[in-house]
Design a protein around this motif. Structure first.
Motif, PDB file in Angstrom:
ATOM      1  N   LEU A  22       0.828  -1.190   0.000  1.00 34.49           N
ATOM      2  CA  LEU A  22       0.000   0.000   0.000  1.00 34.49           C
ATOM      3  C   LEU A  22       0.872   1.254   0.000  1.00 34.49           C
ATOM      4  O   LEU A  22       0.478   2.276  -0.533  1.00 34.49           O
ATOM      5  CB  LEU A  22      -0.945  -0.016   1.192  1.00 34.49           C
ATOM      6  CG  LEU A  22      -2.049  -1.066   1.053  1.00 34.49           C
ATOM      7  CD1 LEU A  22      -2.869  -1.164   2.329  1.00 34.49           C
ATOM      8  CD2 LEU A  22      -2.942  -0.718  -0.131  1.00 34.49           C
TER       9      LEU A  22
ATOM     10  N   LEU B  25      -9.330   2.124   1.034  1.00 31.48           N
ATOM     11  CA  LEU B  25      -8.164   1.554   1.725  1.00 31.48           C
ATOM     12  C   LEU B  25      -7.213   2.667   2.150  1.00 31.48           C
ATOM     13  O   LEU B  25      -6.105   2.413   2.582  1.00 31.48           O
ATOM     14  CB  LEU B  25      -7.437   0.565   0.812  1.00 31.48           C
ATOM     15  CG  LEU B  25      -8.265  -0.619   0.344  1.00 31.48           C
ATOM     16  CD1 LEU B  25      -7.424  -1.564  -0.471  1.00 31.48           C
ATOM     17  CD2 LEU B  25      -8.882  -1.337   1.525  1.00 31.48           C
ATOM     18  N   PRO B  31      -7.257  -0.919   5.665  1.00 27.67           N
ATOM     19  CA  PRO B  31      -7.044  -2.336   5.393  1.00 27.67           C
ATOM     20  C   PRO B  31      -6.936  -3.127   6.688  1.00 27.67           C
ATOM     21  O   PRO B  31      -7.464  -4.228   6.793  1.00 27.67           O
ATOM     22  CB  PRO B  31      -5.707  -2.375   4.648  1.00 27.67           C
ATOM     23  CG  PRO B  31      -5.440  -0.988   4.206  1.00 27.67           C
ATOM     24  CD  PRO B  31      -6.177  -0.084   5.120  1.00 27.67           C
ATOM     25  N   ARG B  62     -12.705   6.024   9.944  1.00 26.38           N
ATOM     26  CA  ARG B  62     -12.633   4.902   9.009  1.00 26.38           C
ATOM     27  C   ARG B  62     -13.882   4.043   9.104  1.00 26.38           C
ATOM     28  O   ARG B  62     -14.445   3.608   8.110  1.00 26.38           O
ATOM     29  CB  ARG B  62     -11.389   4.057   9.292  1.00 26.38           C
ATOM     30  CG  ARG B  62     -10.083   4.726   8.965  1.00 26.38           C
ATOM     31  CD  ARG B  62      -9.969   5.035   7.484  1.00 26.38           C
ATOM     32  NE  ARG B  62      -9.042   6.132   7.255  1.00 26.38           N
ATOM     33  CZ  ARG B  62      -9.412   7.390   7.179  1.00 26.38           C
ATOM     34  NH1 ARG B  62     -10.674   7.721   7.281  1.00 26.38           N
ATOM     35  NH2 ARG B  62      -8.530   8.342   6.959  1.00 26.38           N
ATOM     36  N   ILE B  99      -7.360  -8.091  -0.552  1.00 25.49           N
ATOM     37  CA  ILE B  99      -6.366  -7.652   0.420  1.00 25.49           C
ATOM     38  C   ILE B  99      -5.310  -8.725   0.595  1.00 25.49           C
ATOM     39  O   ILE B  99      -4.114  -8.441   0.664  1.00 25.49           O
ATOM     40  CB  ILE B  99      -7.041  -7.338   1.772  1.00 25.49           C
ATOM     41  CG1 ILE B  99      -7.897  -6.083   1.652  1.00 25.49           C
ATOM     42  CG2 ILE B  99      -5.997  -7.154   2.869  1.00 25.49           C
ATOM     43  CD1 ILE B  99      -8.592  -5.694   2.940  1.00 25.49           C
TER      44      ILE B  99
END
Lengths: 123, 123
Positions: A22, B25, B31, B62, B99
């Motif tokens: 990421l 993400l 994540p 989030r 992921i």
DNA sequence: CTGTATCCATGATGATACTG
DNA sequence: CAGTATCATCATGGATACAG
């Protein structure tokens, strides 16, 4: 007092590898750069053309990062004026399926979201 | 003059779906949040405990985002003091393989990187 | 416990101008 | 063309304090 904390039953979160990737997909551009390189090698200017809204500075920075990590190679062409060509390494290509998987989920997300919006509009 | 721009042969970049997901993400936390929820539902405090370095503000933000997008559900428990439990929706679960794919590439990346470092150290 | 509000530091990006 | 330097801007995250 409240409830006791339950121990997480999720196995070791893949935090490190995940943030590694990421970190690379950071910004809003890296994934696009990789995607654009998924076909043939492309030159700096071509990449700028593919992504009209990226600035030279950022494109340059992303390419350097990817090069440093071994995902992209840079080849200077003996032309006049000089030009540079970038391509994905085999390691870089391994990212493509993952990116595609993400895009796939993204499509579903958008679908569901639109369906949800329609429902809301009706009520 | 230089070389002419070659037309990109890469099919329509999945930019929109991709940025849709990558937007989710975003930060360095989403994540992980999703991953932590991959097992059983977890409470706010438990999530904070799982990710010691996340701030309440960010965790809250989030979770709201993921909830809004339909990836996570929030359930208030009738306890004292009140607590809230979060879990992944089926849509949210679809992100898990993606992921995982990313984490998988991440592991290879780290491996290759370490190998590269060793080579450099020798020379 | 579960959040939210405020303030602040940092990092990423765009625009522009400039070098080789 | 390829790439870098500088500056201004904005979004994001952390810390802290506080409310329900």
């Amino acid at each position: 007092m409240g409830l006791p904390l339950r121990k997480s039953k999720v196995c070791p979160p893949p935090t490190c590898p995940l943030s590694e990737v990421l970190g690379l997909l950071r910004g809003a551009w890296a994934p696009n750069v990789i995607w654009q390189l998924s076909g043939e090698p492309r030159r700096f200017g071509e990449l700028r053309h593919d992504m009209p809204k990226i600035s030279a500075r950022v494109l340059s920075a992303r390419l350097r990062e990817l090069e440093t990590r071994g995902l992209v190679t840079r080849r200077v062409l003996d032309t006049s004026p000089p030009s540079a060509e970038y391509s994905l390494t085999s390691l870089g290509r391994e990212l493509l399926p993952a990116i595609d998987a993400l895009a796939c989920v993204g499509r579903k997300l958008i679908e569901e979201w639109e369906m949800h919006q329609r429902k809301v509009a009706l009520s």
